[in-house]
Design an enzyme around this catalytic site. Structure first.
Site, PDB file in Angstrom:
ATOM      1  N   HIS A 242       0.845  -1.198   0.000  1.00 38.16           N
ATOM      2  CA  HIS A 242       0.000   0.000   0.000  1.00 38.16           C
ATOM      3  C   HIS A 242       0.879   1.245   0.000  1.00 38.16           C
ATOM      4  O   HIS A 242       2.070   1.172   0.310  1.00 38.16           O
ATOM      5  CB  HIS A 242      -0.920   0.021   1.236  1.00 38.16           C
ATOM      6  CG  HIS A 242      -0.170   0.185   2.524  1.00 38.16           C
ATOM      7  ND1 HIS A 242       0.503  -0.847   3.134  1.00 38.16           N
ATOM      8  CD2 HIS A 242       0.055   1.274   3.312  1.00 38.16           C
ATOM      9  CE1 HIS A 242       1.084  -0.417   4.238  1.00 38.16           C
ATOM     10  NE2 HIS A 242       0.838   0.889   4.363  1.00 38.16           N
TER      11      HIS A 242
ATOM     12  N   ASP B 104       0.838   5.179   1.794  1.00 35.09           N
ATOM     13  CA  ASP B 104       0.150   5.903   2.863  1.00 35.09           C
ATOM     14  C   ASP B 104      -0.546   7.101   2.212  1.00 35.09           C
ATOM     15  O   ASP B 104       0.006   7.717   1.302  1.00 35.09           O
ATOM     16  CB  ASP B 104       1.151   6.362   3.930  1.00 35.09           C
ATOM     17  CG  ASP B 104       1.800   5.179   4.647  1.00 35.09           C
ATOM     18  OD1 ASP B 104       1.186   4.100   4.669  1.00 35.09           O
ATOM     19  OD2 ASP B 104       2.916   5.337   5.162  1.00 35.09           O
TER      20      ASP B 104
ATOM     21  N   HIS C 227       4.764   0.172  -0.094  1.00 34.04           N
ATOM     22  CA  HIS C 227       5.472  -0.628   0.899  1.00 34.04           C
ATOM     23  C   HIS C 227       4.555  -1.712   1.462  1.00 34.04           C
ATOM     24  O   HIS C 227       3.332  -1.641   1.291  1.00 34.04           O
ATOM     25  CB  HIS C 227       6.032   0.259   2.016  1.00 34.04           C
ATOM     26  CG  HIS C 227       5.007   1.138   2.698  1.00 34.04           C
ATOM     27  ND1 HIS C 227       4.495   2.276   2.111  1.00 34.04           N
ATOM     28  CD2 HIS C 227       4.399   1.042   3.904  1.00 34.04           C
ATOM     29  CE1 HIS C 227       3.624   2.843   2.933  1.00 34.04           C
ATOM     30  NE2 HIS C 227       3.535   2.108   4.031  1.00 34.04           N
TER      31      HIS C 227
ATOM     32  N   ARG D  93       7.009  -8.250  15.924  1.00 35.43           N
ATOM     33  CA  ARG D  93       7.439  -6.903  15.513  1.00 35.43           C
ATOM     34  C   ARG D  93       6.390  -5.912  15.968  1.00 35.43           C
ATOM     35  O   ARG D  93       5.187  -6.189  15.894  1.00 35.43           O
ATOM     36  CB  ARG D  93       7.576  -6.873  13.988  1.00 35.43           C
ATOM     37  CG  ARG D  93       7.971  -5.528  13.441  1.00 35.43           C
ATOM     38  CD  ARG D  93       8.405  -5.650  11.980  1.00 35.43           C
ATOM     39  NE  ARG D  93       9.091  -4.445  11.603  1.00 35.43           N
ATOM     40  CZ  ARG D  93       8.487  -3.369  11.118  1.00 35.43           C
ATOM     41  NH1 ARG D  93       7.186  -3.364  10.942  1.00 35.43           N
ATOM     42  NH2 ARG D  93       9.184  -2.301  10.821  1.00 35.43           N
TER      43      ARG D  93
HETATM   44  O1  LIG Z   1       5.060  -1.417  10.449  1.00 38.17           O
HETATM   45  C1  LIG Z   1       5.643  -0.717   9.633  1.00 38.17           C
HETATM   46  O2  LIG Z   1       6.869  -0.659   9.553  1.00 38.17           O
HETATM   47  C2  LIG Z   1       4.875   0.098   8.643  1.00 38.17           C
HETATM   48  C3  LIG Z   1       3.453   0.349   9.008  1.00 38.17           C
HETATM   49  C4  LIG Z   1       2.679   0.946   7.878  1.00 38.17           C
HETATM   50  O3  LIG Z   1       3.059   0.914   6.753  1.00 38.17           O
HETATM   51  C5  LIG Z   1       1.387   1.598   8.150  1.00 38.17           C
HETATM   52  O4  LIG Z   1       0.920   1.587   9.316  1.00 38.17           O
HETATM   53  O5  LIG Z   1       0.824   2.180   7.205  1.00 38.17           O
HETATM   54 FE   LIG Z   2       2.010   2.267   5.518  1.00 43.36          FE
END
Ligand SMILES: O=C(O)CCC(=O)C(=O)O
Ligand SMILES: [Fe+2]
Length: 259
Positions: A132, A134, A196, A205
């Site tokens: 996706h 952001d 990403h 994580r």
């Molecule tokens: O967890 C991550 O490193 C990225 C999180 C992410 O891409 C998001 O919350 O939009």
């Molecule tokens: Fe994200």
């Protein structure tokens, strides 16, 4: 974050997101990017965590709220400086910067997403978050040093298009900054919104993504100075919620419509 995600499911479900509300416990609205379920849990915090924290820890909610407020204060100032530095780097004067939809730091809207990606015995069969972009201007991501975040690097002289692991494990104590759709629009495509995803490993994580964008009623279009005389603006002005709606109405990653 550990304390939050370690709570029993029935407690977390007391603050489950409800229709029309972005804040609370549950998945994030990027499911339209992928038909698969995400191997992750999320908790979104809007303007204040107090209401939800009271339900989660009726006898001791202030510790969580204090940590969140302290973090927000520090990261707000970092995010504003970052957005402003990015726009100045494109040749805007201080005065022009003030006139942009993100020029007034006190008027930026922020949203915090806490993410937990539990370890999985079959990590290759799941994704923590599907690919996706952001939707806001930038996101500052704090993480607990476990690898998982990957960005799509387009074909270049070295290799074809591939997913590249962001080196969060080898460069600890760092933030990751993701450029979002609205920065792409504002800069008329000069800053690329990064596609990403998050992969899963055999270790838990945790991450905290903090998103910056304009207030809900503010429209963002390419800045006239950056649109240039020949090229013209590549995108129509759009509000942050408007963009999110466009994304959820279409399957897959949308290319914002040129004028
Ligand atoms: O967890 C991550 O490193 C990225 C999180 C992410 O891409 C998001 O919350 O939009
Ligand atoms: Fe994200």
């Amino acid at each position: 974050m550990h304390r939050l995600f370690a709570l029993p499911a029935e407690v977390k479900l007391k603050v489950a997101k409800t229709e029309g509300h972005d804040a609370g416990y549950g998945g994030f609205p990027i499911s339209h990017f992928s038909p698969k379920f995400s191997w992750s849990e999320g908790f979104a915090i809007g303007s204040s965590p107090v209401d939800h924290a009271q339900k989660l820890w009726p006898d001791d909610y202030s510790t969580f709220c204090e940590v969140i407020e302290e973090y927000k204060k520090a990261i707000n100032s970092l995010g504003c400086r970052l957005i402003h530095a990015m726009l100045l780097s494109l040749g805007l004067s201080e005065e022009e910067l003030c006139q942009t939809p993100v020029g007034d730091s006190s008027k930026l809207k922020t949203v915090m997403h806490l993410n937990s990606y539990p370890a999985c015995t079959n990590p290759d069969r799941v994704l923590g978050l599907p690919p996706h972009t952001d939707s806001g201007c930038v996101a500052i991501v704090y993480h607990n040093g476990i690898s998982g975040l990957q960005v799509l690097r387009r074909k270049d002289d070295i290799a074809p298009t591939r997913w590249v692991m962001v080196p969060t494990a080898t460069v600890p104590n760092t933030f990751v900054v993701n450029i979002g759709d609205l920065m792409h629009v504002l800069s008329n495509g000069r800053f690329h919104n990064v596609l990403h995803r998050v992969t899963i490993s055999k270790t838990n994580r945790l991450s905290c993504a903090y998103f910056f964008g304009p207030q809900a009623d503010v429209k963002v279009g390419p800045l006239s100075k950056l649109a240039g005389l020949e090229q013209g603006p590549l995108y129509k002005p759009v509000t942050w919620p408007g963009l999110q709606k466009m994304r959820s109405d279409r399957a897959g990653l949308i290319k914002l419509g040129p004028k």
